[in-house]
Motif scaffolding. Structure first.
Motif, short mmCIF file in Angstrom:
data_model
loop_
_atom_site.label_atom_id
_atom_site.label_comp_id
_atom_site.label_asym_id
_atom_site.label_seq_id
_atom_site.Cartn_x
_atom_site.Cartn_y
_atom_site.Cartn_z
N GLU A 145 12.91 2.58 11.01
CA GLU A 145 11.74 3.28 11.32
C GLU A 145 10.40 2.56 10.58
N ASP A 146 10.84 1.88 9.29
CA ASP A 146 9.86 1.17 8.70
C ASP A 146 9.20 0.06 9.29
N HIS A 147 10.03 -0.46 9.88
CA HIS A 147 9.58 -1.68 10.75
C HIS A 147 8.92 -1.33 11.96
N MET A 148 9.27 -0.34 12.44
CA MET A 148 8.62 -0.02 13.92
C MET A 148 7.16 0.87 13.68
N ILE B 275 0.80 -1.26 0.10
CA ILE B 275 -0.24 0.05 -0.02
C ILE B 275 0.89 1.30 -0.07
N CYS B 276 2.26 1.01 -0.01
CA CYS B 276 3.00 2.27 -0.28
C CYS B 276 4.27 1.85 -0.53
N ASN B 277 5.46 3.12 -0.61
CA ASN B 277 6.75 2.59 -0.83
C ASN B 277 7.52 2.75 0.17
N ASP B 278 8.91 2.22 -0.10
CA ASP B 278 9.72 2.29 0.95
C ASP B 278 10.25 3.56 1.64
N PHE B 279 10.40 3.53 2.89
CA PHE B 279 10.41 4.72 3.63
C PHE B 279 9.49 5.96 3.41
N GLU B 280 8.20 5.14 2.91
CA GLU B 280 7.01 6.25 3.27
C GLU B 280 5.92 5.36 4.05
#
Length: 258
Positions: free
Chosen positions: A113-116, A75-80
């Motif tokens: 942050e993506d994981h958290m 539903i989105c891109n990396d780091f977003e």
């Protein structure tokens, strides 16, 4: 039918951290679901964003097929991956559609942050599955029991380098070959992970992590470690469906509740 949903940030995160437990649940009769929030579009040093997205989508779909899981589109891109309303509505819709009694997701403390943020979104989506005044594409469900489990972070450390101890271990030795095959589907990641995260072989890195957690258990060869989210707002206090895995489930007596 009982269902389990794995919610991760990027293509290959489920395979690194959660696939063994997910496959074991399938073998126990669960319908299993596979969702990465991000397309993985930044995961290459060789192809542009659009091409990388196409490659990684096919790899993730192949991996889900190997595991026997139903695939849900990113539903989105990396780091977003941010803790924000649009993504929360979309993920809540998936949770309401699937109605999982088990949700597997990232550690709330991890190296990126993506994981958290994925962890936070998964927890909130599960919490509001039965809140009718929160609008999403699917209507609220009844508040059935749902257990949320957090995987271990990479390197077994939180962002401040403190060791993270699992509350329980799941013996994945019997399905490790399937987990490995599912990760091998992400062939595009070899050069990227070597360049960006110093993983000389992403397959060997997964296997070493799996063996390390197995050694921590004191019993299993290969294992995945988990911490169960607080039950309040999700289920009855004692609801712990991973216990249904029987002898493959082991409580960590060294885990301390604070």
């Amino acid at each position: 039918m009982k269902t389990a949903l794995a919610v991760a940030a990027h293509p290959d995160d489920i395979e690194f951290l959660m696939a063994g437990t997910l496959i074991l649940l399938k073998n126990q009769g669960y319908e299993i679901h596979y969702m990465n929030l991000s397309t993985g579009n930044c995961g290459s040093i060789e192809t542009d964003s659009s091409t990388t997205t196409e490659i990684r989508l096919k790899e993730a779909q192949n991996s889900a097929k190997i595991m026997g899981a139903q695939f849900h589109d990113p539903i989105c891109n990396d780091f977003e991956i941010f803790y924000e309303l649009d993504l929360l509505r979309k993920l809540t819709s998936i949770v309401r559609l699937v109605k999982p009694s088990v949700i597997l997701t990232h550690s709330p403390s991890d190296y990126m942050e993506d994981h958290m943020n994925t962890s936070r979104l998964a927890v909130t989506a599960a919490f509001i599955r039965g809140v009718p005044n929160f609008a999403a594409d699917y209507s609220a469900t009844n508040n059935y029991d749902c257990a949320v489990y957090h995987a271990l972070p990479h390197s077994l450390l939180d962002p401040l380098r403190r060791k993270v101890i699992p509350e329980l271990f799941i013996d994945t030795s019997s399905v490790h070959h399937v987990k490995r095959e599912a990760l091998e589907a992400h062939r595009s990641q070899q050069n990227w992970l070597e360049d960006s995260q110093k993983m000389n072989s992403y397959i060997k890195s997964m296997e070493q992590f799996s063996l390390t957690v197995g050694t921590m258990s004191g019993r299993f060869q290969h294992a995945e470690g988990w911490r169960r989210h607080l039950h309040v707002g999700f289920s009855e206090e004692g609801f712990d469906p991973l216990k249904d895995l029987g002898e493959r489930y082991l409580t960590n007596n060294d885990y301390k509740f604070e």
